[in-house]
Design an enzyme around this catalytic site. Structure first.
Site, PDB file in Angstrom:
ATOM      1  N   ASN A  26     -14.445   8.017 -20.127  1.00 11.40           N
ATOM      2  CA  ASN A  26     -15.418   7.275 -19.308  1.00 11.40           C
ATOM      3  C   ASN A  26     -16.844   7.811 -19.444  1.00 11.40           C
ATOM      4  O   ASN A  26     -17.755   7.320 -18.786  1.00 11.40           O
ATOM      5  CB  ASN A  26     -14.999   7.254 -17.831  1.00 11.40           C
ATOM      6  N   LYS A  48     -12.511   1.738 -21.741  1.00 13.59           N
ATOM      7  CA  LYS A  48     -12.214   3.179 -21.658  1.00 13.59           C
ATOM      8  C   LYS A  48     -11.261   3.632 -22.765  1.00 13.59           C
ATOM      9  O   LYS A  48     -11.283   4.770 -23.192  1.00 13.59           O
ATOM     10  CB  LYS A  48     -11.616   3.525 -20.291  1.00 13.59           C
ATOM     11  N   SER A  86     -22.503  -2.622 -10.443  1.00 14.82           N
ATOM     12  CA  SER A  86     -22.259  -1.179 -10.442  1.00 14.82           C
ATOM     13  C   SER A  86     -23.264  -0.420  -9.570  1.00 14.82           C
ATOM     14  O   SER A  86     -24.425  -0.779  -9.472  1.00 14.82           O
ATOM     15  CB  SER A  86     -22.376  -0.664 -11.873  1.00 14.82           C
ATOM     16  N   THR A 138     -16.722   1.718 -18.586  1.00 15.76           N
ATOM     17  CA  THR A 138     -15.807   1.171 -17.581  1.00 15.76           C
ATOM     18  C   THR A 138     -14.962   0.053 -18.188  1.00 15.76           C
ATOM     19  O   THR A 138     -14.969  -0.136 -19.417  1.00 15.76           O
ATOM     20  CB  THR A 138     -16.586   0.739 -16.306  1.00 15.76           C
ATOM     21  N   GLY A 141      -5.853   2.215 -16.275  1.00 17.51           N
ATOM     22  CA  GLY A 141      -6.604   3.433 -16.615  1.00 17.51           C
ATOM     23  C   GLY A 141      -6.695   4.382 -15.423  1.00 17.51           C
ATOM     24  O   GLY A 141      -6.470   5.593 -15.552  1.00 17.51           O
ATOM     25  N   ASP A 144     -13.492  10.853 -14.532  1.00 20.11           N
ATOM     26  CA  ASP A 144     -12.700  10.250 -13.444  1.00 20.11           C
ATOM     27  C   ASP A 144     -11.619  11.234 -12.991  1.00 20.11           C
ATOM     28  O   ASP A 144     -11.310  11.337 -11.800  1.00 20.11           O
ATOM     29  CB  ASP A 144     -11.973   8.981 -13.929  1.00 20.11           C
ATOM     30  N   GLY A 166      -0.246   0.820  -9.193  1.00 21.49           N
ATOM     31  CA  GLY A 166      -1.136   0.478 -10.304  1.00 21.49           C
ATOM     32  C   GLY A 166      -1.036   1.479 -11.433  1.00 21.49           C
ATOM     33  O   GLY A 166      -1.119   2.697 -11.215  1.00 21.49           O
ATOM     34  N   ALA A 167      -0.824   0.968 -12.650  1.00 19.15           N
ATOM     35  CA  ALA A 167      -0.642   1.859 -13.809  1.00 19.15           C
ATOM     36  C   ALA A 167      -1.624   1.523 -14.924  1.00 19.15           C
ATOM     37  O   ALA A 167      -1.303   1.611 -16.100  1.00 19.15           O
ATOM     38  CB  ALA A 167       0.800   1.752 -14.305  1.00 19.15           C
ATOM     39  N   GLY A 227     -12.532   5.446  -2.123  1.00 20.09           N
ATOM     40  CA  GLY A 227     -12.850   6.076  -3.399  1.00 20.09           C
ATOM     41  C   GLY A 227     -14.319   6.409  -3.617  1.00 20.09           C
ATOM     42  O   GLY A 227     -14.721   6.724  -4.752  1.00 20.09           O
ATOM     43  N   LEU A 229      -8.590   3.972  -4.181  1.00 23.03           N
ATOM     44  CA  LEU A 229      -9.683   4.210  -5.129  1.00 23.03           C
ATOM     45  C   LEU A 229     -10.849   3.244  -4.928  1.00 23.03           C
ATOM     46  O   LEU A 229     -11.965   3.490  -5.368  1.00 23.03           O
ATOM     47  CB  LEU A 229      -9.170   4.079  -6.578  1.00 23.03           C
TER      48      LEU A 229
HETATM   49  P1  NAP Z   1      -6.832  -1.801 -14.462  1.00 28.52           P
HETATM   50  O1  NAP Z   1      -6.845  -1.103 -15.774  1.00 28.52           O
HETATM   51  O2  NAP Z   1      -7.021  -3.279 -14.375  1.00 28.52           O
HETATM   52  O3  NAP Z   1      -5.427  -1.395 -13.779  1.00 28.52           O
HETATM   53  C1  NAP Z   1      -4.958  -1.938 -12.552  1.00 28.52           C
HETATM   54  C2  NAP Z   1      -3.445  -2.098 -12.667  1.00 28.52           C
HETATM   55  O4  NAP Z   1      -2.923  -2.552 -11.414  1.00 28.52           O
HETATM   56  C3  NAP Z   1      -3.043  -3.155 -13.718  1.00 28.52           C
HETATM   57  O5  NAP Z   1      -1.983  -2.664 -14.490  1.00 28.52           O
HETATM   58  C4  NAP Z   1      -2.649  -4.331 -12.845  1.00 28.52           C
HETATM   59  O6  NAP Z   1      -1.739  -5.180 -13.504  1.00 28.52           O
HETATM   60  C5  NAP Z   1      -2.004  -3.619 -11.684  1.00 28.52           C
HETATM   61  N1  NAP Z   1      -1.858  -4.463 -10.507  1.00 28.52           N
HETATM   62  C6  NAP Z   1      -2.579  -5.544 -10.127  1.00 28.52           C
HETATM   63  N2  NAP Z   1      -2.102  -6.022  -8.975  1.00 28.52           N
HETATM   64  C7  NAP Z   1      -1.075  -5.253  -8.589  1.00 28.52           C
HETATM   65  C8  NAP Z   1      -0.187  -5.258  -7.473  1.00 28.52           C
HETATM   66  N3  NAP Z   1      -0.268  -6.162  -6.504  1.00 28.52           N
HETATM   67  N4  NAP Z   1       0.774  -4.304  -7.420  1.00 28.52           N
HETATM   68  C9  NAP Z   1       0.900  -3.395  -8.421  1.00 28.52           C
HETATM   69  N5  NAP Z   1       0.096  -3.343  -9.494  1.00 28.52           N
HETATM   70  C10 NAP Z   1      -0.881  -4.257  -9.587  1.00 28.52           C
HETATM   71  O7  NAP Z   1      -7.940  -1.186 -13.494  1.00 28.52           O
HETATM   72  P2  NAP Z   1      -8.377   0.355 -13.383  1.00 28.52           P
HETATM   73  O8  NAP Z   1      -9.498   0.645 -14.273  1.00 28.52           O
HETATM   74  O9  NAP Z   1      -7.160   1.191 -13.462  1.00 28.52           O
HETATM   75  O10 NAP Z   1      -8.969   0.356 -11.884  1.00 28.52           O
HETATM   76  C11 NAP Z   1      -8.153   0.116 -10.750  1.00 28.52           C
HETATM   77  C12 NAP Z   1      -8.981   0.196  -9.475  1.00 28.52           C
HETATM   78  O11 NAP Z   1      -9.498   1.510  -9.311  1.00 28.52           O
HETATM   79  C13 NAP Z   1     -10.197  -0.741  -9.468  1.00 28.52           C
HETATM   80  O12 NAP Z   1     -10.341  -1.290  -8.183  1.00 28.52           O
HETATM   81  C14 NAP Z   1     -11.354   0.174  -9.759  1.00 28.52           C
HETATM   82  O13 NAP Z   1     -12.574  -0.287  -9.211  1.00 28.52           O
HETATM   83  C15 NAP Z   1     -10.890   1.444  -9.055  1.00 28.52           C
HETATM   84  N6  NAP Z   1     -11.533   2.649  -9.628  1.00 28.52           N
HETATM   85  C16 NAP Z   1     -12.308   3.385  -8.789  1.00 28.52           C
HETATM   86  C17 NAP Z   1     -12.931   4.526  -9.275  1.00 28.52           C
HETATM   87  C18 NAP Z   1     -13.781   5.346  -8.347  1.00 28.52           C
HETATM   88  O14 NAP Z   1     -14.621   6.113  -8.848  1.00 28.52           O
HETATM   89  N7  NAP Z   1     -13.594   5.257  -7.066  1.00 28.52           N
HETATM   90  C19 NAP Z   1     -12.758   4.907 -10.627  1.00 28.52           C
HETATM   91  C20 NAP Z   1     -11.940   4.127 -11.445  1.00 28.52           C
HETATM   92  C21 NAP Z   1     -11.328   2.983 -10.931  1.00 28.52           C
HETATM   93  P3  NAP Z   1      -2.358  -6.451 -14.308  1.00 28.52           P
HETATM   94  O15 NAP Z   1      -3.238  -5.900 -15.357  1.00 28.52           O
HETATM   95  O16 NAP Z   1      -1.122  -7.134 -14.807  1.00 28.52           O
HETATM   96  O17 NAP Z   1      -3.117  -7.254 -13.277  1.00 28.52           O
END
Ligand code: NAP
Length: 286
Positions: free
Chosen positions: A93, A70, A19, A66, A134, A108, A131-132, A247, A224
């Site tokens: 968060n 969350k 992190s 994180t 958090g 966030d 992506g669906a 992001g 992101l």
């Molecule tokens: P998460 O809860 O794991 O959600 C990601 C979702 O994307 C899951 O439902 C996953 O399905 C799905 N997925 C995976 N591969 C895919 C594909 N090829 N096509 C469509 N959907 C797909 O993660 P999150 O917390 O939402 O975070 C997602 C990303 O955002 C991470 O890279 C994180 O680092 C980034 N983020 C950045 C910030 C920032 O401040 N910039 C803040 C928050 C998050 P499965 O679970 O079935 O794999």
């Protein structure tokens, strides 16, 4: 004279090793001469409850939260009136410990909103989300509350994208949002804004999320992911002449807003930005 106790803050998750948050918050504490330290709390699921119940005892005054907690921390926090919608979004968060009570916030959502709107106003825009999880829920909330014209959302797990649709329709009655079963059905070429909220792109070996033919020059693509700063998706978007953003700004602004909740003072934004940039240079992936 007894020395004032150092206030402890930190990031709770599993895993939390790489992190950037400690660098960002510790730089701000140092700059403002606040006697506080920000660390990492990597806790296994079975350790979570005991840990959260011991915060006041350990002089832990605030946490960022994180993956994968969350949603689970909602069972431990109180939400004020303005934050009550977080029960629907199911994502906290930021936690502030106040007189033994844990107060929950989500930074966030306003963090993404602020950074996105510095670059593109979502009002009346046709949008698509990949992506669906958090982050996808937070992005959908920002776009719907900013009165985007429509959202199409795709996740490999159709149940999750349908869950986001149900949630948004519950909070924003009659909002135009649909879950699609194939990435092609997002019709990205008819959209103004594409947001990647999947983790795909963080690793060099990750596949391309979309093909070049799906993109076009008048699209804005927001990823992101911030490490690497240019994912394969962003490289492809640039190649077709589209505008792009990673992001890092969202990470900065969620940190700035969390710092405000933690300390009650305005965060030194530029100091935090510099700390993040330095950290990124140090551990740039590729
Ligand atoms: P998460 O809860 O794991 O959600 C990601 C979702 O994307 C899951 O439902 C996953 O399905 C799905 N997925 C995976 N591969 C895919 C594909 N090829 N096509 C469509 N959907 C797909 O993660 P999150 O917390 O939402 O975070 C997602 C990303 O955002 C991470 O890279 C994180 O680092 C980034 N983020 C950045 C910030 C920032 O401040 N910039 C803040 C928050 C998050 P499965 O679970 O079935 O794999």
């Amino acid at each position: 004279m007894a020395q004032e106790k150092t206030s402890i803050f930190g990031l709770l998750g599993f895993p939390v090793k790489h992190s950037f948050s400690p660098a960002m918050h510790n730089a701000a504490f140092k700059y403002l001469k606040i006697n506080a330290r920000y660390g990492l709390f990597e806790k296994k699921p079975q350790e979570l409850e005991d840990f959260l119940n011991s915060l006041a005892r350990q002089n832990i005054c605030g946490l960022n939260v994180t993956i994968p907690y969350k949603e689970r921390v909602l069972d431990f926090v109180e939400l004020d009136k303005e934050s009550f919608y977080l029960r629907e979004i199911r994502a906290v968060n930021t936690i502030v410990v106040e007189g033994g009570i844990l107060k929950g916030f989500n930074t966030d959502i306003p963090g993404f909103s602020k950074h996105l709107k510095e670059q593109i106003d979502p009002l009346n825009k046709k949008t698509a989300i990949l992506g669906a999880g958090g982050a996808g829920r937070a992005v959908a909330y920002v776009l719907a509350s900013s009165k985007a014209k429509e959202i199409a959302i795709y996740d490999i797990d159709r149940k999750k994208s349908q869950g986001v649709v149900d949630l948004i329709k519950k909070v924003f009655l009659n909002f135009n949002i649909e879950a699609v079963g194939r990435i092609e059905d997002l019709n990205i070429k008819e959209k103004d804004l594409l947001v990647n909220a999947t983790p795909i792109g963080m690793e060099k070996t990750d596949p391309y999320l979309v093909t070049e033919e799906m993109l076009y020059k008048d699209l804005f693509v927001y990823d992101l992911i911030y490490n690497p700063p240019q994912t394969k998706l962003l490289a492809l978007a640039k190649k077709v002449g589209a505008k792009t953003s990673n992001g890092l700004g969202m990470l900065l602004y969620q940190g700035v807003l969390s710092f405000g909740h933690f300390t009650g003072v305005d965060a030194p934004v530029e100091i935090m930005r510099q700390a993040l940039t330095k950290e990124l240079e140090k551990c740039r992936k590729f």
